[in-house]
Design a protein around this motif. Structure first.
Motif, mmCIF file in Angstrom:
data_model
loop_
_atom_site.group_PDB
_atom_site.id
_atom_site.type_symbol
_atom_site.label_atom_id
_atom_site.label_comp_id
_atom_site.label_asym_id
_atom_site.label_seq_id
_atom_site.Cartn_x
_atom_site.Cartn_y
_atom_site.Cartn_z
ATOM 1 N N ALA A 107 1.229 10.476 -0.807
ATOM 2 C CA ALA A 107 1.493 9.884 -2.328
ATOM 3 C C ALA A 107 2.859 8.940 -2.218
ATOM 4 N N THR A 108 4.006 9.546 -1.785
ATOM 5 C CA THR A 108 5.294 8.983 -1.690
ATOM 6 C C THR A 108 5.135 7.570 -0.943
ATOM 7 N N LEU A 109 4.351 7.940 0.304
ATOM 8 C CA LEU A 109 4.387 6.559 0.933
ATOM 9 C C LEU A 109 3.626 5.393 0.299
ATOM 10 N N MET A 110 2.537 6.020 -0.218
ATOM 11 C CA MET A 110 1.508 4.893 -0.987
ATOM 12 C C MET A 110 2.583 4.287 -2.282
ATOM 13 N N ALA A 111 3.336 5.122 -2.852
ATOM 14 C CA ALA A 111 4.222 4.850 -4.124
ATOM 15 C C ALA A 111 5.151 3.871 -3.316
ATOM 16 N N CYS A 253 -6.408 9.063 0.113
ATOM 17 C CA CYS A 253 -5.649 8.217 -0.455
ATOM 18 C C CYS A 253 -6.398 7.704 -1.893
ATOM 19 N N ILE A 254 -7.430 7.586 -2.186
ATOM 20 C CA ILE A 254 -8.185 7.347 -3.464
ATOM 21 C C ILE A 254 -7.758 8.465 -4.427
ATOM 22 N N ALA A 255 -7.933 9.652 -3.891
ATOM 23 C CA ALA A 255 -7.555 10.911 -4.620
ATOM 24 C C ALA A 255 -6.002 11.051 -5.067
ATOM 25 N N LEU A 256 -5.263 10.394 -4.006
ATOM 26 C CA LEU A 256 -3.776 10.466 -4.428
ATOM 27 C C LEU A 256 -3.289 9.560 -5.148
ATOM 28 N N LEU A 257 -4.133 8.520 -5.206
ATOM 29 C CA LEU A 257 -3.449 7.004 -5.987
ATOM 30 C C LEU A 257 -2.949 7.122 -7.393
ATOM 31 N N PRO A 258 -3.608 7.974 -8.163
ATOM 32 C CA PRO A 258 -2.978 8.243 -9.640
ATOM 33 C C PRO A 258 -1.645 8.843 -9.350
ATOM 34 N N ALA A 259 -1.231 9.687 -8.403
ATOM 35 C CA ALA A 259 0.004 10.298 -8.070
ATOM 36 C C ALA A 259 0.846 9.381 -7.734
ATOM 37 N N ALA A 260 0.392 8.724 -6.862
ATOM 38 C CA ALA A 260 1.294 7.425 -6.260
ATOM 39 C C ALA A 260 1.827 6.559 -7.253
ATOM 40 N N LEU A 261 1.000 6.254 -8.108
ATOM 41 C CA LEU A 261 1.091 5.385 -9.156
ATOM 42 C C LEU A 261 2.311 5.727 -10.120
ATOM 43 N N THR A 262 2.064 7.135 -10.397
ATOM 44 C CA THR A 262 3.078 7.911 -11.329
ATOM 45 C C THR A 262 4.493 7.924 -10.790
ATOM 46 N N ILE A 263 4.527 8.150 -9.365
ATOM 47 C CA ILE A 263 5.777 8.119 -8.628
ATOM 48 C C ILE A 263 6.351 6.835 -8.470
ATOM 49 N N ALA A 264 5.472 5.739 -8.541
ATOM 50 C CA ALA A 264 5.986 4.464 -8.432
ATOM 51 C C ALA A 264 6.507 3.975 -9.910
ATOM 52 N N PHE A 265 5.834 4.506 -10.672
ATOM 53 C CA PHE A 265 6.501 4.170 -12.058
ATOM 54 C C PHE A 265 7.816 4.826 -12.526
ATOM 55 N N LEU A 266 7.717 5.939 -12.037
ATOM 56 C CA LEU A 266 8.925 6.727 -12.507
ATOM 57 C C LEU A 266 10.132 5.991 -11.500
ATOM 58 N N ILE A 293 11.918 -3.578 -4.599
ATOM 59 C CA ILE A 293 11.678 -3.729 -3.082
ATOM 60 C C ILE A 293 12.213 -2.664 -2.219
ATOM 61 N N GLY A 294 13.657 -2.706 -2.450
ATOM 62 C CA GLY A 294 14.332 -1.633 -1.808
ATOM 63 C C GLY A 294 14.230 -0.335 -2.048
ATOM 64 N N GLN A 295 13.777 0.136 -3.376
ATOM 65 C CA GLN A 295 13.447 1.265 -3.726
ATOM 66 C C GLN A 295 12.047 1.851 -2.953
ATOM 67 N N GLY A 296 11.041 0.660 -2.833
ATOM 68 C CA GLY A 296 9.905 0.952 -2.195
ATOM 69 C C GLY A 296 9.890 1.300 -0.634
ATOM 70 N N ILE A 297 10.947 0.513 0.021
ATOM 71 C CA ILE A 297 11.111 0.559 1.284
ATOM 72 C C ILE A 297 11.788 1.953 1.506
ATOM 73 N N ALA A 298 12.666 2.556 0.703
ATOM 74 C CA ALA A 298 13.589 3.576 0.910
ATOM 75 C C ALA A 298 12.450 4.778 0.658
ATOM 76 N N ASN A 299 11.523 4.907 -0.312
ATOM 77 C CA ASN A 299 10.710 5.969 -0.553
ATOM 78 C C ASN A 299 9.399 6.110 0.613
ATOM 79 N N GLY A 300 9.210 4.872 0.998
ATOM 80 C CA GLY A 300 8.467 4.798 2.381
ATOM 81 C C GLY A 300 9.155 5.613 3.731
ATOM 82 N N ALA A 301 10.311 5.211 3.712
ATOM 83 C CA ALA A 301 11.254 6.001 5.030
ATOM 84 C C ALA A 301 11.128 7.282 4.668
ATOM 85 N N SER A 302 11.727 7.821 3.185
ATOM 86 C CA SER A 302 11.560 9.315 2.867
ATOM 87 C C SER A 302 10.481 9.863 3.466
#
Length: 573
Positions: A107-111, A253-266, A293-302
């Protein structure tokens, strides 16, 4: 436009700007001190946030190191410091409970990917339209959830599985109240008192770290019967894991999409809020889409390192600024200092008592609650803002964070439409806010009067209701000035209504003027805006902020404040 030009137009990290301007040895010294200061604050906080989220403390440190480094290096703010934050606690806990830790990683990678796409699509410019009561209700609700999540360790309860939802959590904890440990509660309260006391008596002292070290020493020396990081988690590894890609399949991934959207939004909301706070403290402007964009790359790396979601942290960013941080290098060094602790002194983490971390998060929850602003909004704001505040708060605590934001926005929009229905006059060429230098909106007399304004006095005018959808434009007024005036007159005789966000924007403008040595004079406030402003705590401060009944009175006041003979001549004094 080529793909490279498209990407460059939306992604230009502040670090590149700093390096192009020239990075001096004095900057490195200042950033090093600030980075060490923030690392001292972040060290116990990162472990505490991870434990509260249902993960082990090592993942909190890992997230602060990997994501913290990249958020500063690739973000759109000069002084933003990132890492795990309290807002993610209920989200992470629920995801781990439902999908396991590997589900959180996916979910974090998708976010992270969602945030990068959002930044490329310039979604960052849209997030400023969130009304202030919604943000206050949301953060206060998260503060309550954080406090509830710490009750187990605060009371020393022996509970294996604690539900993620608020009411079931309280029910389970109540059922196990018989395992109450008075030593745990006493230790947690002692940490809270020590942190609060140090903030009052020695504000520059690292209260979080001092409290955790003192509690660890007390438990070790006196053998207090409380859980520690070592007894529950077995300690903290002295190495970082190798990055790896989690196993992905379409169905999961489809099942985790709502969780990923929540993480991205927050992550998007909190990082941009933190960047706005930093702008107010430094007088600079962040790049919102670069920040996403920087936040996205950082979350993907995390996620690739098995870490937690991360975002810009308001408390750590403010600490960085107060400690003298000048550039993104300070945030990068903060991650480096945390890495040094993991490599050289991670064994010490085993002695940290969990009630001490719970006490630390109680302080975090209290600071996050915005209790003062919550009370003022509930007491003095228009009824629509009160409804948005309470609905968002209640839904955040008892139902779902994403639903709380959605419902809050809908109610805020309907509340605005209801208030505007009887007040908006439809006529050609009228804009919500228009600066007072255009031929289309000024009479000939006004235009002639403006031409006579001497250096040292600047005048802008707001027209129409100052509500949450337009309030952000007030923040941009100072950025439109080519030279800094001594007196800035803001004419508001054509503003029939303001809401809580409008008053907040005026307070922010007043604070920015104060930092730049500009006296702000607000003229012509109508009864409703004046009453709301005063109830919300925006009042005159001699030499900084003044109210004038009309524009001529504002000019006379400007003459007195600026000491300019030309101003006196125009004002007739």
């Amino acid at each position: 436009m080529s793909l490279r030009e498209f990407f460059a137009s939306r992604f230009h990290p502040k670090l590149l700007t700093v390096l192009s301007e020239g990075y001096r040895l004095s900057d490195l010294r200042a950033d090093s001190v600030a980075g060490l200061t923030v690392a001292i604050v972040a060290l116990p906080l990162a472990m505490a946030l991870a434990v509260a989220s249902g993960a082990d403390p090592a993942t909190g440190l890992l997230t602060a190191i990997v994501a913290g480094f990249l958020i500063s290096a690739l973000g759109g703010s000069r002084v933003q410091v990132g890492g795990p934050t309290g807002a993610f606690i209920p989200v992470i806990y629920a995801i781990i409970a439902s999908h396991g830790y590997d589900g959180l990683v996916i979910a974090t990678l998708m976010a992270g990917a969602i945030l990068v796409v959002a930044g490329l699509l310039k979604v960052g410019t849209l997030m400023k339209y969130l009304p202030q009561p919604l943000i206050t209700g949301f953060t206060a609700g998260i503060a309550v959830i954080i406090f509830a999540s710490q009750l187990k360790d605060l009371l020393g309860l022996q509970v294996e599985d604690v539900p993620a939802d608020f009411l079931p959590k309280l029910a389970v904890l109540y059922d196990h109240i018989g395992s109450f440990n008075g030593w745990a509660l006493g230790l947690a309260l002692a940490c809270v008192l020590l942190i609060v006391g140090l903030r009052r008596l020695a504000p520059s002292a690292p209260g979080f770290l001092v409290a955790v070290v003192a509690a660890s020493a007390a438990v070790t020396v006196f053998g207090l019967p409380v859980e520690t990081i070592g007894s529950r988690f077995g300690g903290v590894p002295s190495t970082l894991p190798a990055p790896s890609l989690p196993a992905l399949d379409l169905a999961r991934c489809i099942a985790l999409l709502p969780a990923a959207l929540t993480i991205a939004f927050l992550a998007g909301i909190e990082s941009l809020l933190s960047a706005v706070v930093a702008d107010g403290m430094t007088g600079r402007r962040h790049r919102s889409n670069t920040e996403l964009i920087g936040q996205g790359i950082a979350n993907g790396a995390s996620a690739l390192f098995g870490g937690l979601p991360a975002t810009g942290a308001i408390a750590r960013t403010a600490t960085n600024i107060r400690a003298g941080g000048r550039t993104p290098v300070a945030g990068m060094l903060h991650a480096g200092f945390l890495l040094a602790f993991v490599l050289l002194a991670s064994d010490l983490a085993s002695y940290v008592p969990l009630p001490a971390l719970a006490g630390l998060l109680v302080v975090v929850a209290w600071n996050m609650s915005e209790h003062g602003h919550f009370r003022r909004t509930l007491r003095s704001a228009p009824r629509g803002d009160k409804l948005v505040l309470l609905l968002t708060f209640g839904l955040t605590v008892f139902v779902d964070l994403t639903l709380a934001i959605e419902v809050g926005m809908v109610v805020a929009a309907f509340s605005f439409m209801y208030r505007m229905a009887g007040m908006v006059e439809v006529s050609a060429g009228v804009q919500l806010i228009e600066d007072d230098n255009g031929e289309e909106t000024n009479s000939d007399a006004d235009a002639a009067q403006r031409e006579q304004l001497p250096p040292g006095v600047e005048v802008y005018q707001i027209r129409g209701p100052l509500f949450f959808g337009a309030a952000n434009r007030v923040d941009q007024l100072l950025d439109q000035l080519f030279t800094r005036p001594r007196v800035f007159i803001l004419r508001m005789r054509l503003v029939p209504l303001v809401d809580a966000s409008g008053v907040h924007s005026l307070a922010t403008l007043a604070e920015r003027c104060k930092r730049q040595g500009i006296v702000l004079v607000i003229s012509g406030l109508q009864p409703q805006p004046l009453a709301v402003a005063r109830r919300m705590g925006l009042s005159e401060r001699p030499g900084e902020l003044h109210f004038a009944p009309d524009f001529p009175a504002a000019l006379r006041l400007a003459a007195t404040l600026s000491g300019d003979d030309l101003v006196r001549d125009i004002a007739g004094v």
